[in-house]
Design an enzyme around this catalytic site. Sequence first.
Site, PDB file in Angstrom:
ATOM      1  N   SER B  44       8.411  35.685  -1.591  1.00  0.00           N
ATOM      2  CA  SER B  44       9.445  36.255  -0.726  1.00  0.00           C
ATOM      3  C   SER B  44       9.868  35.339   0.400  1.00  0.00           C
ATOM      4  O   SER B  44      10.791  35.654   1.127  1.00  0.00           O
ATOM      5  CB  SER B  44       8.974  37.583  -0.146  1.00  0.00           C
ATOM      6  OG  SER B  44       7.789  37.375   0.575  1.00  0.00           O
ATOM      7  N   HIS B  83       6.192  37.140   6.741  1.00  0.00           N
ATOM      8  CA  HIS B  83       7.639  37.191   6.843  1.00  0.00           C
ATOM      9  C   HIS B  83       8.089  36.757   8.220  1.00  0.00           C
ATOM     10  O   HIS B  83       7.279  36.582   9.129  1.00  0.00           O
ATOM     11  CB  HIS B  83       8.154  38.622   6.553  1.00  0.00           C
ATOM     12  CG  HIS B  83       8.180  38.958   5.108  1.00  0.00           C
ATOM     13  ND1 HIS B  83       8.414  40.235   4.649  1.00  0.00           N
ATOM     14  CD2 HIS B  83       8.022  38.209   4.003  1.00  0.00           C
ATOM     15  CE1 HIS B  83       8.386  40.238   3.323  1.00  0.00           C
ATOM     16  NE2 HIS B  83       8.143  39.013   2.916  1.00  0.00           N
ATOM     17  N   ASP B 110      12.233  44.567   6.010  1.00  0.00           N
ATOM     18  CA  ASP B 110      10.964  45.091   5.516  1.00  0.00           C
ATOM     19  C   ASP B 110      10.746  46.562   5.741  1.00  0.00           C
ATOM     20  O   ASP B 110       9.635  47.050   5.544  1.00  0.00           O
ATOM     21  CB  ASP B 110       9.803  44.316   6.159  1.00  0.00           C
ATOM     22  CG  ASP B 110       9.740  42.900   5.645  1.00  0.00           C
ATOM     23  OD1 ASP B 110       9.063  42.085   6.296  1.00  0.00           O
ATOM     24  OD2 ASP B 110      10.345  42.619   4.610  1.00  0.00           O
TER      25      ASP B 110
END
Lengths: 181, 171
Positions: B44, B83, B110
Amino acid sequence: MNSLQNRANAVMAFSISAIFCLLGAIAFSALIIPSNPSGAVALDSIKVVTGRYDKNWVDYKTRNNEFANTIMRIDADLSSLFHWNTKQLFVYAVAEYSTPTHPKNQIVLWDTIIKRKSAAVISKRGLNNKYSLIDVNKKWTDVNANVSLHWNIVPYVGFMTYGHSKASEGYAFPLPSGIQT
Amino acid sequence: MNLRQVLTNSLNVLMMLFGVFMSYKAWGLYTNCESPLVVVLSESMEPAFARGDILFLSNPKKPIDIGEICVFKIPGRDIPIVHRVIDRHDSPKTGSQLLLTKGDNNNVDDRGIYQELYHNRGKMWIEPKDIVGRVQGFLPYLGMFTIFMTDYPLLKYALLGGVGLVVFLYE
């Protein structure tokens, strides 16, 4: 001393140490390379609409969220940030403002990934913000925001470094003009 | 193979293992981070981080800035997620910050992950207390070793078997 096992052991130990010294040299040398990046973001227009739904907003309980739609222009020359240890540049435009309940707020309006030096000169007009622009309090009244361009150099090996341009002057957010959804 | 040799070998192996473990924990104390070394498991954050890359983390006390890449855990889920922070709101009332994250390679932020578990429904932000560390450094490819170990347990047993052989047969 000269068995195959001993030789293999010596070769492996030396090459692993040498590789790690090389990686360390790359990582630390990248910290001292001079660079002169420049960038600027300006907002050409701001429109505030109220509604329940927006680009990537997931909380549909409130009917009167205030979303801001902006049109931006971005100029930047980040080619001096590309050196032997630059894997990619992650460039993002940030709006920063303060409200009575939250003294410091920063929201990313737009981002891009630059992988080559030839693509490092940005000159964009008429960009919409990529993500929903909504405050924690869901209201944009009395907000004065400035915008700036930030970048993150992701290395091949070593330290992550960050930088940003000077902030623009503040933009006042207008009152909501009509219902969107 | 005599008993003294085996015991000496075991002692050396154990000293090595515990020495590494102690250095790891000491490094964790220095960086204020439970686990200062993590391996990237998902795609990701491509193209910045690929599966198998090693990240060096630290967790200084200063407030989290926008754009920082953070490793965080959602309460109730064990897997840490790496992230980037794309929203930050400082809240002096709670003395904390409200943060929103998104993977570079994902199209959406998210919040879907935050709200995955039923007791987290309606969770719109994470806070610095959910954050395990921030990425300061990066080493490509070397984490594939741990990924092979988890994907092919046979390799783990082979490695343990190898260590056993060394303990019992090395002179």
